[in-house]
Design a protein around this motif. Structure first.
Motif, PDB file in Angstrom:
ATOM      1  N   GLN A  57       0.645  -1.278  -0.139  1.00  0.00           N
ATOM      2  CA  GLN A  57       0.074   0.086   0.131  1.00  0.00           C
ATOM      3  C   GLN A  57       0.918   1.211  -0.042  1.00  0.00           C
ATOM      4  N   GLU A  58       1.862   1.355   0.720  1.00  0.00           N
ATOM      5  CA  GLU A  58       2.621   2.350   0.750  1.00  0.00           C
ATOM      6  C   GLU A  58       3.528   2.679  -0.457  1.00  0.00           C
ATOM      7  N   GLU A  59       4.173   1.586  -1.162  1.00  0.00           N
ATOM      8  CA  GLU A  59       4.610   1.380  -2.571  1.00  0.00           C
ATOM      9  C   GLU A  59       3.564   1.881  -3.628  1.00  0.00           C
ATOM     10  N   LEU A  60       2.244   1.392  -3.453  1.00  0.00           N
ATOM     11  CA  LEU A  60       1.265   2.058  -4.324  1.00  0.00           C
ATOM     12  C   LEU A  60       1.090   3.493  -4.211  1.00  0.00           C
ATOM     13  N   ALA A  61       0.857   4.079  -3.142  1.00  0.00           N
ATOM     14  CA  ALA A  61       0.947   5.390  -2.981  1.00  0.00           C
ATOM     15  C   ALA A  61       1.977   6.121  -3.595  1.00  0.00           C
ATOM     16  N   LEU A  62       3.063   5.675  -3.310  1.00  0.00           N
ATOM     17  CA  LEU A  62       4.257   6.298  -4.049  1.00  0.00           C
ATOM     18  C   LEU A  62       4.244   6.437  -5.476  1.00  0.00           C
ATOM     19  N   VAL A  63       4.193   5.098  -6.067  1.00  0.00           N
ATOM     20  CA  VAL A  63       4.191   4.784  -7.414  1.00  0.00           C
ATOM     21  C   VAL A  63       2.847   5.599  -8.086  1.00  0.00           C
ATOM     22  N   ASP A  64       1.697   5.790  -7.582  1.00  0.00           N
ATOM     23  CA  ASP A  64       0.678   6.475  -8.091  1.00  0.00           C
ATOM     24  C   ASP A  64       0.915   7.880  -8.144  1.00  0.00           C
ATOM     25  N   SER A  65       1.694   8.746  -7.111  1.00  0.00           N
ATOM     26  CA  SER A  65       2.050   9.817  -7.120  1.00  0.00           C
ATOM     27  C   SER A  65       3.009  10.211  -8.120  1.00  0.00           C
ATOM     28  N   VAL A  66       4.011   9.221  -8.426  1.00  0.00           N
ATOM     29  CA  VAL A  66       4.990   9.502  -9.396  1.00  0.00           C
ATOM     30  C   VAL A  66       4.460   9.490 -10.851  1.00  0.00           C
ATOM     31  N   LEU A  67       3.470   8.380 -11.000  1.00  0.00           N
ATOM     32  CA  LEU A  67       2.815   8.291 -12.316  1.00  0.00           C
ATOM     33  C   LEU A  67       1.825   9.408 -12.674  1.00  0.00           C
ATOM     34  N   GLN A  68       1.250   9.832 -11.674  1.00  0.00           N
ATOM     35  CA  GLN A  68       0.449  10.911 -12.055  1.00  0.00           C
ATOM     36  C   GLN A  68       1.349  12.365 -12.641  1.00  0.00           C
ATOM     37  N   ALA A  69       2.377  12.322 -12.009  1.00  0.00           N
ATOM     38  CA  ALA A  69       3.267  13.481 -12.287  1.00  0.00           C
ATOM     39  C   ALA A  69       3.960  13.121 -13.714  1.00  0.00           C
ATOM     40  N   ASP A 114       4.598   4.071 -18.943  1.00  0.00           N
ATOM     41  CA  ASP A 114       4.121   2.596 -19.220  1.00  0.00           C
ATOM     42  C   ASP A 114       4.590   1.876 -18.131  1.00  0.00           C
ATOM     43  N   SER A 115       5.812   1.866 -17.646  1.00  0.00           N
ATOM     44  CA  SER A 115       6.328   1.057 -16.746  1.00  0.00           C
ATOM     45  C   SER A 115       5.664   1.512 -15.372  1.00  0.00           C
ATOM     46  N   LEU A 116       5.548   2.648 -15.026  1.00  0.00           N
ATOM     47  CA  LEU A 116       4.922   3.031 -13.818  1.00  0.00           C
ATOM     48  C   LEU A 116       3.387   2.598 -13.673  1.00  0.00           C
ATOM     49  N   GLN A 117       3.038   2.585 -14.907  1.00  0.00           N
ATOM     50  CA  GLN A 117       1.414   2.031 -15.080  1.00  0.00           C
ATOM     51  C   GLN A 117       1.521   0.466 -14.877  1.00  0.00           C
ATOM     52  N   THR A 118       2.409  -0.329 -15.484  1.00  0.00           N
ATOM     53  CA  THR A 118       2.593  -1.636 -15.108  1.00  0.00           C
ATOM     54  C   THR A 118       2.883  -1.857 -13.708  1.00  0.00           C
ATOM     55  N   ARG A 119       3.767  -1.074 -13.074  1.00  0.00           N
ATOM     56  CA  ARG A 119       4.149  -1.401 -11.425  1.00  0.00           C
ATOM     57  C   ARG A 119       2.978  -1.070 -10.789  1.00  0.00           C
ATOM     58  N   PHE A 120       2.112   0.077 -11.083  1.00  0.00           N
ATOM     59  CA  PHE A 120       0.767   0.365 -10.329  1.00  0.00           C
ATOM     60  C   PHE A 120      -0.328  -0.965 -10.422  1.00  0.00           C
ATOM     61  N   GLU A 121      -0.392  -1.348 -11.690  1.00  0.00           N
ATOM     62  CA  GLU A 121      -1.610  -2.543 -11.697  1.00  0.00           C
ATOM     63  C   GLU A 121      -0.830  -3.750 -11.086  1.00  0.00           C
ATOM     64  N   THR A 122       0.424  -3.892 -11.177  1.00  0.00           N
ATOM     65  CA  THR A 122       1.027  -5.289 -10.491  1.00  0.00           C
ATOM     66  C   THR A 122       0.735  -5.090  -8.800  1.00  0.00           C
ATOM     67  N   LEU A 123       1.170  -3.955  -8.338  1.00  0.00           N
ATOM     68  CA  LEU A 123       0.606  -3.712  -6.798  1.00  0.00           C
ATOM     69  C   LEU A 123      -0.857  -3.649  -6.507  1.00  0.00           C
ATOM     70  N   CYS A 124      -1.648  -3.316  -7.207  1.00  0.00           N
ATOM     71  CA  CYS A 124      -2.977  -3.494  -7.144  1.00  0.00           C
ATOM     72  C   CYS A 124      -3.475  -4.902  -7.170  1.00  0.00           C
ATOM     73  N   ALA A 125      -3.015  -5.572  -7.981  1.00  0.00           N
ATOM     74  CA  ALA A 125      -3.243  -7.174  -8.164  1.00  0.00           C
ATOM     75  C   ALA A 125      -2.508  -7.791  -6.889  1.00  0.00           C
ATOM     76  N   LYS A 126      -1.422  -7.422  -6.365  1.00  0.00           N
ATOM     77  CA  LYS A 126      -0.924  -7.890  -5.329  1.00  0.00           C
ATOM     78  C   LYS A 126      -1.685  -7.654  -3.782  1.00  0.00           C
ATOM     79  N   ILE A 127      -2.112  -6.530  -3.686  1.00  0.00           N
ATOM     80  CA  ILE A 127      -3.062  -6.013  -2.678  1.00  0.00           C
ATOM     81  C   ILE A 127      -4.329  -6.827  -2.611  1.00  0.00           C
ATOM     82  N   ARG A 128      -5.165  -7.016  -4.000  1.00  0.00           N
ATOM     83  CA  ARG A 128      -6.136  -7.552  -3.783  1.00  0.00           C
ATOM     84  C   ARG A 128      -5.785  -9.386  -3.461  1.00  0.00           C
ATOM     85  N   TYR A 129      -4.749  -9.793  -3.925  1.00  0.00           N
ATOM     86  CA  TYR A 129      -4.452 -11.193  -3.678  1.00  0.00           C
ATOM     87  C   TYR A 129      -4.257 -11.276  -2.025  1.00  0.00           C
TER      88      TYR A 129
END
Length: 162
Positions: free
Chosen positions: A90-102, A139-154
């Protein structure tokens, strides 16, 4: 002869006493092992609460190796391990999300600028390269974001199973 008969009749009783003593010793040792395992779990919880996730995971790993018979404590340690991985993700997702938006914002700005420069035949190779690198980063950040979301759901799914 009477002494021999007396010894023979006491022998089964002695065996029972020895077995009872052995059982008591094993139970006492088991209680100590359980307390030690619980102490390690408490230590891991402390590390988790302080945000020291790696240390907590090391303690959990040690607990699992040293006390394989402490089943209930190991189950609690598994729950803690899942909580650590969830919190970390969750912490990594928050970081990745903020960088991804920028990066998305930067990419859109560069894309509009490059398109305008192309129309005016002023686009430079450096500008085109920067646009491509920014798109790859996005695209790399988007992939990381989606992977973290899947991990959290799992992890949430696994937590419900326990």
């Amino acid at each position: 002869m009477d002494n021999e008969n007396y010894f023979v009749t006491l022998q089964p009783d002695m065996k029972k006493i020895l077995w009872i003593m052995l059982a008591v010793v094993l139970i006492a040792c088991g209680d100590d092992k359980q307390k030690e395992a619980e102490a390690m779990l408490t230590k891991a919880n402390g590390h988790f609460e302080q945000g020291q996730y790696d240390r907590a995971l090391i303690v959990i790993d040690s607990l699992r190796k040293v006390y394989p018979g402490a089943i209930e404590t190991r189950k609690q340690a598994l729950r803690l391990q899942q909580n650590i991985e969830l919190k970390r993700s969750q912490e990594e997702l928050a970081l990745v999300d903020s960088v991804l938006q920028a990066v998305k914002h930067n990419y859109e700005y560069l894309k509009q600028k490059v398109e305008k420069d192309k129309q005016e035949l002023r686009a430079t190779p450096e500008e085109l390269t920067l646009l491509t690198k920014t798109r790859v980063r996005r695209d790399s950040l988007q992939t990381r974001f989606e992977t973290l979301c899947a991990k959290i759901r799992y992890i949430h799914k696994k937590q419900k199973e326990l």
